[in-house]
Design an enzyme around this catalytic site. Sequence first.
Site, mmCIF file in Angstrom:
data_model
loop_
_atom_site.group_PDB
_atom_site.id
_atom_site.type_symbol
_atom_site.label_atom_id
_atom_site.label_comp_id
_atom_site.label_asym_id
_atom_site.label_seq_id
_atom_site.Cartn_x
_atom_site.Cartn_y
_atom_site.Cartn_z
ATOM 1 N N ARG A 52 0.784 -1.270 -0.194
ATOM 2 C CA ARG A 52 -0.061 -0.017 -0.123
ATOM 3 C C ARG A 52 0.874 1.447 0.155
ATOM 4 O O ARG A 52 0.765 2.091 -0.667
ATOM 5 C CB ARG A 52 -0.969 0.104 1.111
ATOM 6 C CG ARG A 52 -1.959 1.203 1.331
ATOM 7 C CD ARG A 52 -2.974 0.931 2.253
ATOM 8 N NE ARG A 52 -2.494 1.240 3.548
ATOM 9 C CZ ARG A 52 -3.343 0.977 4.630
ATOM 10 N NH1 ARG A 52 -4.557 0.475 4.596
ATOM 11 N NH2 ARG A 52 -2.602 0.981 5.793
ATOM 12 N N LYS A 151 -2.677 6.931 1.106
ATOM 13 C CA LYS A 151 -2.438 7.116 2.712
ATOM 14 C C LYS A 151 -1.264 8.498 2.624
ATOM 15 O O LYS A 151 -0.191 8.253 2.963
ATOM 16 C CB LYS A 151 -1.858 5.991 3.424
ATOM 17 C CG LYS A 151 -2.144 5.965 4.711
ATOM 18 C CD LYS A 151 -2.236 4.597 5.465
ATOM 19 C CE LYS A 151 -1.909 4.599 7.028
ATOM 20 N NZ LYS A 151 -2.995 5.178 7.657
ATOM 21 N N GLU A 184 -15.922 6.694 5.711
ATOM 22 C CA GLU A 184 -15.178 5.939 6.801
ATOM 23 C C GLU A 184 -15.196 6.937 8.125
ATOM 24 O O GLU A 184 -15.486 7.933 7.991
ATOM 25 C CB GLU A 184 -13.605 5.764 6.273
ATOM 26 C CG GLU A 184 -13.027 7.055 5.927
ATOM 27 C CD GLU A 184 -11.469 6.593 5.429
ATOM 28 O OE1 GLU A 184 -10.844 5.435 5.631
ATOM 29 O OE2 GLU A 184 -11.096 7.713 5.027
HETATM 30 N N1 PMP Z 1 -9.047 4.986 7.199
HETATM 31 C C1 PMP Z 1 -8.149 5.760 7.559
HETATM 32 C C2 PMP Z 1 -8.266 7.344 7.165
HETATM 33 C C3 PMP Z 1 -7.025 5.202 8.186
HETATM 34 O O1 PMP Z 1 -5.887 6.346 8.485
HETATM 35 C C4 PMP Z 1 -6.609 4.188 8.492
HETATM 36 C C5 PMP Z 1 -5.316 3.816 9.188
HETATM 37 N N2 PMP Z 1 -5.199 4.244 10.706
HETATM 38 C C6 PMP Z 1 -7.856 3.264 8.321
HETATM 39 C C7 PMP Z 1 -8.905 3.778 7.560
HETATM 40 C C8 PMP Z 1 -7.633 1.788 8.557
HETATM 41 O O2 PMP Z 1 -6.614 1.208 7.802
HETATM 42 P P1 PMP Z 1 -5.868 -0.024 8.245
HETATM 43 O O3 PMP Z 1 -6.663 -1.186 8.726
HETATM 44 O O4 PMP Z 1 -5.017 -0.553 7.113
HETATM 45 O O5 PMP Z 1 -4.977 0.634 9.427
#
Ligand code: PMP
Length: 285
Positions: A52, A151, A184
Amino acid sequence: MSLKIWLGDKLVDQENAMVSVFDHGLLYGDGVFEGTRVYNGKVFEIDAHVNRLYVSAKSLRLNIPMTREQLKEATVKTVEANGITDGYIRTIITRGVGSLGLNPLSCKTPLVIIIASTIQLYPKELYQNGLKVISANTVRNHPLSLPPQVKSLNYLNNIFAKLEALDRGMLEAIMYNHMGFVAEATGDNVFIVKDGVIFTPPVSSGSLDGITRQVVIKLARENGYEVIEKDLVKFDLHTADEFFLTGTAAEVIPVVEIDAHLVNDGKPGPITKQLMAAFDKYARS
Ligand code: PMP
């Protein structure tokens, strides 16, 4: 205790882990990052996280000055140098040092930073009692302006929503996209349960393709549940039988109230609890 930090191409003492004020990561939020867990001395889902990171970097035309294998080795070295067996890794790639202007091409060498440390989690009681959340007024970044799959070091969109939650005495906010579909939480993905079926918004609704989300979808299906990726609206959250969030730091955390609507009479639901246990077993065994 002073940590050893990976900076550029080697480990340095925390006191010497300095970044230039001309780094575009600081000046413009120009860069990408990852948050990864260490469980029992093993880096959790390292391939997915490294992948990622490289995809995020590619979308910004940011060339990480290491191969994926080298980055994985540097990550493991940083974890070992700090004696971390259960903790959190923050990997950051900044655009590097450049001129004061925006031009990313003025930056010659992206900077790799890896911090392996302990992790601050949500309080334990919240996993037993559940989290209360609000719907944010801040609209999730339009996917055609800043794709939420990236990200990036620019989290202002999420920070605005987080401030709304804190202002209203809550820890988390749910963000909706420009069409009103659930995207989200500010740092976690959203799941609900309705009539025994698990629903989560598709990544195209404006969420990060969470790695915990992927693991939880897999575990839920292995446990016999149907998981459907579908656009959800506020009504779906307000009328959900169960509700939970997933993320690297949060793992699986129940939501028991949204905008003053109780979920499952204000208690974590049975499927949520089953998935919390399944995730715990998968991550820690
Ligand atoms: N959405 C956002 C905006 C995030 O920053 C994160 C990570 N903290 C997630 C979702 C969750 O992703 P992951 O399970 O890969 O940590």
